[in-house]
Design an enzyme around this catalytic site. Structure first.
Site, PDB file in Angstrom:
ATOM      1  N   SER A 148       0.840  -1.199   0.000  1.00  0.00           N
ATOM      2  CA  SER A 148       0.000   0.000   0.000  1.00  0.00           C
ATOM      3  C   SER A 148       0.868   1.239   0.000  1.00  0.00           C
ATOM      4  O   SER A 148       1.981   1.237   0.544  1.00  0.00           O
ATOM      5  CB  SER A 148      -0.904   0.026   1.233  1.00  0.00           C
ATOM      6  OG  SER A 148      -1.610   1.254   1.325  1.00  0.00           O
ATOM      7  N   TYR A 162      -2.193  -0.282  10.044  1.00  0.00           N
ATOM      8  CA  TYR A 162      -2.224  -0.585   8.617  1.00  0.00           C
ATOM      9  C   TYR A 162      -0.943  -0.157   7.908  1.00  0.00           C
ATOM     10  O   TYR A 162      -0.292  -0.965   7.229  1.00  0.00           O
ATOM     11  CB  TYR A 162      -3.441   0.069   7.965  1.00  0.00           C
ATOM     12  CG  TYR A 162      -3.620  -0.314   6.517  1.00  0.00           C
ATOM     13  CD1 TYR A 162      -4.113  -1.569   6.175  1.00  0.00           C
ATOM     14  CD2 TYR A 162      -3.285   0.564   5.488  1.00  0.00           C
ATOM     15  CE1 TYR A 162      -4.276  -1.935   4.848  1.00  0.00           C
ATOM     16  CE2 TYR A 162      -3.447   0.213   4.164  1.00  0.00           C
ATOM     17  CZ  TYR A 162      -3.940  -1.037   3.847  1.00  0.00           C
ATOM     18  OH  TYR A 162      -4.086  -1.404   2.527  1.00  0.00           O
TER      19      TYR A 162
END
Length: 256
Positions: A148, A162
């Site tokens: 990501s 995350y």
């Protein structure tokens, strides 16, 4: 299709393939000619998606819960009963957790790290025998991990686990790329920015939030499914044969 992008005769597995980015990639690999297995924890959703994707090629569902090492082992066993080798592994299964800093639970942190980092390690570990069977100097096996842009840039949004989990996945991928290159197994990372998915639907469903979010992206928009699929096809095809250890942002310039 130009042979540079043809995946005819190749066997692929996409974890978390029942929706979102996983489904985008699975469809792209099918359209490029690969035989694709998708796995997801929800057996019914996985089967439904495989049925829909079968319009594009040979797609089969393998229900799998990757939240434990045992789950990764069962996935490898199930795939081994259906295919003698694995040419392309796409590790897409993942999760997030959002909460205020003061109340962010350790259990949430651990869940994110388990699925986004540990389960990827376990899947690669358990699927190595099948990857080795397909690997060659002329056409290496491919591992494509879905990281990501949050692992590159500090995005915040109260998803404290995350970004660190994706940064860890990026580094793990570099380490594995270096270790496995001698066995003709290439490991690369796709680092998406905003794409339509379950994780981003709360923004997509709010016109004001979507407008504000898009304004933070230099290209002024979210990514499209075909753009994600095309990048995965490139890494799985001829271009990816001479690439390993790369973290590739596909984010409209957000990381700049």
């Amino acid at each position: 299709m130009h042979p540079y992008f043809s995946l005819a005769g190749r066997i692929a597995l996409v974890t978390g393939g029942s929706r979102g980015i996983g489904q985008m990639i699975a469809q792209g690999l099918l359209e490029a000619g690969a035989r694709v297995f998708i796995c997801a924890r929800d057996a019914e959703a996985c089967a439904d998606t495989a049925t829909r994707l079968s319009a594009y090629g040979d797609c089969q569902a393998i229900p799998a819960d990757l939240s434990s090492e045992a789950g990764a082992r069962r996935l490898a066993q199930a795939l081994g009963e259906l295919s003698a080798r694995l040419d392309i592994l796409v590790n897409n299964a993942g999760t997030s957790w959002g909460a205020a800093l003061e109340s962010y639970p350790v259990s949430g942190w651990e869940k994110v790290m388990q699925l986004n980092v540990t389960s990827v390690f376990s899947c690669i570990q358990q699927l190595l025998p099948l990857l080795r069977r397909s690997a060659s100097a002329e056409n290496p096996a491919r591992v494509i991990n879905i990281g990501s842009v949050a692992g590159i840039s500090a995005m915040g949004e109260q998803a404290y686990a995350y970004g660190p989990s994706k940064a860890a996945l990026h580094q793990l991928s570099r380490m594995l790329a270096k270790e496995l290159v001698g066995e003709h197994i290439n490991v690369n990372v796709i680092a998406p920015g905003r794409f339509p998915s379950r994780m981003t639907r709360h923004i997509a469903n709010d016109p004001q939030a979507l407008e504000a979010d898009s304004a933070s992206i230099p290209m002024g928009r979210w990514g499209r499914p075909e753009e994600m699929a095309a990048l995965a096809i490139s890494l799985a095809g001829t271009a990816g044969a001479y690439m390993t250890g790369n973290v590739i942002p596909i984010d409209g310039g957000f990381h700049l």
